[in-house]
Design a protein around this motif. Sequence first.
Motif, PDB file in Angstrom:
ATOM      1  N   UNK A 132       0.801  -1.226   0.000  1.00  0.00           N
ATOM      2  CA  UNK A 132       0.000   0.000   0.000  1.00  0.00           C
ATOM      3  C   UNK A 132       0.835   1.279   0.000  1.00  0.00           C
ATOM      4  N   UNK A 133       2.114   1.188  -0.272  1.00  0.00           N
ATOM      5  CA  UNK A 133       3.027   2.309  -0.066  1.00  0.00           C
ATOM      6  C   UNK A 133       2.694   3.533  -0.909  1.00  0.00           C
ATOM      7  N   UNK A 134       2.376   3.339  -2.187  1.00  0.00           N
ATOM      8  CA  UNK A 134       2.124   4.492  -3.067  1.00  0.00           C
ATOM      9  C   UNK A 134       0.899   5.271  -2.604  1.00  0.00           C
ATOM     10  N   UNK A 335      19.283   0.033   4.936  1.00  0.00           N
ATOM     11  CA  UNK A 335      17.907  -0.157   4.469  1.00  0.00           C
ATOM     12  C   UNK A 335      17.904  -0.625   3.026  1.00  0.00           C
ATOM     13  N   UNK A 336      17.143  -1.673   2.767  1.00  0.00           N
ATOM     14  CA  UNK A 336      16.928  -2.166   1.409  1.00  0.00           C
ATOM     15  C   UNK A 336      15.480  -1.895   1.023  1.00  0.00           C
ATOM     16  N   UNK A 337      15.246  -1.369  -0.169  1.00  0.00           N
ATOM     17  CA  UNK A 337      13.884  -1.165  -0.658  1.00  0.00           C
ATOM     18  C   UNK A 337      13.257  -2.528  -0.916  1.00  0.00           C
ATOM     19  N   UNK A 615       6.807   2.200  -7.740  1.00  0.00           N
ATOM     20  CA  UNK A 615       5.749   3.182  -7.962  1.00  0.00           C
ATOM     21  C   UNK A 615       6.317   4.591  -7.902  1.00  0.00           C
ATOM     22  N   UNK A 616       5.571   5.540  -8.454  1.00  0.00           N
ATOM     23  CA  UNK A 616       6.052   6.920  -8.525  1.00  0.00           C
ATOM     24  C   UNK A 616       6.182   7.570  -7.156  1.00  0.00           C
ATOM     25  N   UNK A 617       5.435   7.097  -6.177  1.00  0.00           N
ATOM     26  CA  UNK A 617       5.520   7.590  -4.805  1.00  0.00           C
ATOM     27  C   UNK A 617       5.655   6.399  -3.859  1.00  0.00           C
ATOM     28  N   UNK A 618       6.401   6.556  -2.796  1.00  0.00           N
ATOM     29  CA  UNK A 618       6.426   5.567  -1.732  1.00  0.00           C
ATOM     30  C   UNK A 618       7.290   4.351  -1.951  1.00  0.00           C
ATOM     31  N   UNK A 619       7.950   4.220  -3.105  1.00  0.00           N
ATOM     32  CA  UNK A 619       8.786   3.049  -3.387  1.00  0.00           C
ATOM     33  C   UNK A 619       8.020   1.743  -3.214  1.00  0.00           C
TER      34      UNK A 619
END
Length: 635
Positions: A132-134, A335-337, A615-619
């Motif tokens: 749900x990050x984006x 930190x790893x995405x 995603x464009x926001x929030x990785x």
Amino acid sequence: MSTVRTACPLDCWDCCALEVTVEGGRVVRVRGDRGVEVTQGFACPKAAYQLERMYSPHRLRHPLIRQGGELRRAAWGEALDIVAERLAAARAKPELVLAYTDAGNMGQLKRLEHRFWNAFGGPTMPVSSLCWAAGLAAQRLDFGGNRAHDPLDHKKSKLVLVWGRNPAATNVHLLPYIKHARLIVVDPIATATAAQAQLHLRPCPGTDGFLALGMAGVILTEGLHANTAADGTGFEAYRRLVAEWPVDKVAAVTGVQPKDIVLAARLYAAELPSTILIGYGVQRYANGGSSIRAIDALAALTGQVGVPGGGANYANTLIGETLADIAGPGGPSRRFVRARLAAELEAADPPIQVLVTTRSNPAAQLPDTGRSAAALAAVPFKVAVDLELTDTAALADVVLPCATPFEEEDLYYCSWHNYLTWGRAAVEALPECRSDLAIFAELARRLGFGDKLDRAPAEYITEALAPAFPPGFDILGLRGTTFRFPQAELVAWPHRLGTEDGKFHYLSDVSGPAEPANTEYPLVLLSPQHDRRLHSQFRERAEEGKSCLIRLSRAAATRHGMRQGERVRLSNERGWLVGEVRLDDRLPGDVVVVYNGNAVADRGQANYLTSMRLTDLGDGAAFYDCRCRIDKLGP
């Protein structure tokens, strides 16, 4: 017989409050708590499956250690000593350890694993979310935080716009709160929820943002917007953006008929108060953040922010932000995405030497399964804490069997409604299964900081709840009950938004799908949630016993020369999977559906095809930007 009250720990909208019936030291029945308003006395199938899994022959019942390439039975002392020894060797450089956890169990006490790692020294940890990050990042930009209307407030809505969400499968307790209202559904698939709608819009996958701009254009052109709309920050730039997307242009891009775009806009703006219920499907594209922002703007444009029966509802993080963080001080050293974990592991310097996974199955759930599973397998020493031998646990050198929700005490809540359940253990854990807290407490003792995890579960839960109650309140009296969160409000942002200037922030740009249509890969692969499993949990109860069903419309099957029941292969440049054709005329002609969560070993996992694109926001993970081709399997 006795009854114990607890809740389902799944990462689900509903967080069902449960009545667990115990007889002779065994759980014999599970049902929805009849005394809790939001659960309404019934539980979804996934909550009921918790009982089956508890006594399943597939459940892990003793520790396992890899020896000679095979996993063998081991005693707890032996297994914990091996894990502690490897952790102790890496403790001088904690970044050599990857502590991978996710949301397979949402109990608040699972936060204590972070307490362990903070005391350990801060290992490498994943950041952001596959889920749900984006959308979270988008609403933080628009509203200054993540708040949603209480389900009780939806009863005041005259119109409900469900966008990219199928509550009939994923949020069944929502349906009674919206059945009175006019219903518009936006979803490329003709879901069970869409079947109940007055109007169903079916945009091409990844074009939701343009559809929202098209609706906004109608609202502005016809003067249906609120007087307060222009008060938002960036309104003029937003108005110019909307002007670039007239209805005919939007129709050409989205595939939605112009008359339906106009009708949806007029209904939403006129049937007030109107609310938008946004699902996670919308933001699983590379443009997911901007799409959510375009949908949010409709609520601001029509004056439906901060009013009863209104809102643009995605997630409510108030409870989690209010509770005390029982993890204690500290944090990761590296930190790893999460959505790019395979690439992060491949490039890590220094490389990861120890992997510990809890509450997760990354070998199956990470994008680009082939690459991700290989990167995980390449870590020299791996530990998995789990209930079953998942795809990830099967790669491990040590497997530690954990307790089920009915065998441990914990605190449960979700991001949809405003109830918490302080669940008590219904029965003792099976003889060689232990709670996550007990496992990490034993490891902490072996590593010399046992005092960091030496308290009883009720003490940690009391500490977590303390900020929500006045001094002197008998928090312990809530044990074994479901209760409403004291700070909960029916309406999101009733007084002031959380942005620095207190105003709604409009978007100024939106983009299309990252993988446009092409002749080599003509199909879009969507991998939504199944109504009888959650990701890879309970997958044996779904798909009618088949490891993978590949759903496509009758028209698409005819076009590609496929028949019902035929074994086929989906593929793209990242990988391939195999499965059986299931004709499903609820799908558009260019969409193929494989429900997420199938087994990696069976080659039915949708993530063999998905990419590590963010995603464009929030990785977040852009799972739905995924095109593929379909071919018959050879003899």
